[in-house]
Motif scaffolding. Sequence first.
Motif, short mmCIF file in Angstrom:
data_model
loop_
_atom_site.label_atom_id
_atom_site.label_comp_id
_atom_site.label_asym_id
_atom_site.label_seq_id
_atom_site.Cartn_x
_atom_site.Cartn_y
_atom_site.Cartn_z
N PHE A 201 -7.42 -35.01 22.49
CA PHE A 201 -6.11 -35.60 22.27
C PHE A 201 -4.97 -34.58 22.25
O PHE A 201 -3.82 -34.94 22.55
CB PHE A 201 -6.10 -36.37 20.94
CG PHE A 201 -6.97 -37.60 20.97
CD1 PHE A 201 -6.55 -38.75 21.61
CD2 PHE A 201 -8.21 -37.60 20.35
CE1 PHE A 201 -7.36 -39.89 21.65
CE2 PHE A 201 -9.02 -38.72 20.37
CZ PHE A 201 -8.59 -39.87 21.03
N VAL A 202 -5.26 -33.33 21.94
CA VAL A 202 -4.14 -32.40 21.74
C VAL A 202 -4.25 -31.12 22.57
O VAL A 202 -3.34 -30.29 22.51
CB VAL A 202 -4.00 -32.02 20.25
CG1 VAL A 202 -3.68 -33.24 19.41
CG2 VAL A 202 -5.27 -31.34 19.73
N ALA A 203 -5.31 -30.93 23.33
CA ALA A 203 -5.45 -29.72 24.13
C ALA A 203 -5.61 -30.09 25.60
O ALA A 203 -5.97 -31.21 25.94
CB ALA A 203 -6.65 -28.89 23.65
N GLU A 204 -5.33 -29.12 26.46
CA GLU A 204 -5.53 -29.33 27.89
C GLU A 204 -7.00 -29.17 28.22
O GLU A 204 -7.61 -28.14 27.89
CB GLU A 204 -4.70 -28.34 28.69
CG GLU A 204 -4.78 -28.57 30.19
CD GLU A 204 -3.86 -27.65 30.98
OE1 GLU A 204 -4.00 -27.60 32.21
OE2 GLU A 204 -3.01 -26.98 30.34
N VAL A 205 -7.60 -30.18 28.84
CA VAL A 205 -9.03 -30.19 29.13
C VAL A 205 -9.24 -30.33 30.63
O VAL A 205 -8.59 -31.15 31.28
CB VAL A 205 -9.74 -31.35 28.39
CG1 VAL A 205 -11.22 -31.41 28.78
CG2 VAL A 205 -9.58 -31.20 26.89
N ASP A 206 -10.15 -29.53 31.19
CA ASP A 206 -10.54 -29.66 32.59
C ASP A 206 -11.81 -30.51 32.63
O ASP A 206 -12.91 -30.03 32.32
CB ASP A 206 -10.81 -28.27 33.19
CG ASP A 206 -11.04 -28.32 34.69
OD1 ASP A 206 -11.62 -29.31 35.17
OD2 ASP A 206 -10.66 -27.36 35.38
#
Length: 254
Positions: A201-206
């Motif tokens: 929900f709060v971090a950039e994820v690949d």
Amino acid sequence: MSALEGVVILIAGIAAGTINTIVGSGTLITFPTLLAFGVPPITANASNTIGLVPGAISGAVGYRRELVGQRDRVVRLLSASVLGGAAGAVLLLALPESAFATIVPALILLGIVLVVTGPRISRLVAARHEATGGVPAHGAWWVWPAIGLAGVYGGYFGAAQGVLLMAILGIGVQESLQRLNGVKNILGAAVNGVSGLIFVFVAEVDWRVVALIAVGSVIGGQIGAGVGRRLPDLWLRTAIVVVGVSALVFFLRS
């Protein structure tokens, strides 16, 4: 991401899942691999954490026989891991990377020392508790907060989390290392799961990285369970120390 990079990440996920199930510190394989392919550190950490969750669950399933009779212990310690993992994830997003850089090697070294000296310390702890009425089934009083602190570290980064968990459990809980390894796998899965949920929900994820590591770690979890469950306690303790030393060298050189 090229096809070759995808294959390498998949293989790294298999290796990480195998090592995490047997000992821990599989992050030392996947995290540097992602950095080498140009994935930003925070994105690499978040994606790696989420991707390793299915592998941790796979490893825990592989250790299901060793978990028989430990339900109450696991439930009690899970609360510490969940709280610690959530706190660690928040710290990762709120603090600069340098904040923990100086204490991570010290924590790993402490874990190695505790694993090596664990049998003797465990006997001393057991003798003291026997003199005062016996050791509680869930372990000494300090096991819960120690597991919580290990969860904070695991939620922040996670490499060598298994070494710390096995050191704490091996000293504070009167049980065989193999049965405690089953508990360690569940606690590690909980830490990765709760921190991974926060990262979603709060971090950039690949998500491509997540998928590759997830598939690989599930396969590795089953391989690790098959190998780890057959290791004598001395071999398992030795493996923990070797991985811990490797993690220490990695951090000191980085």
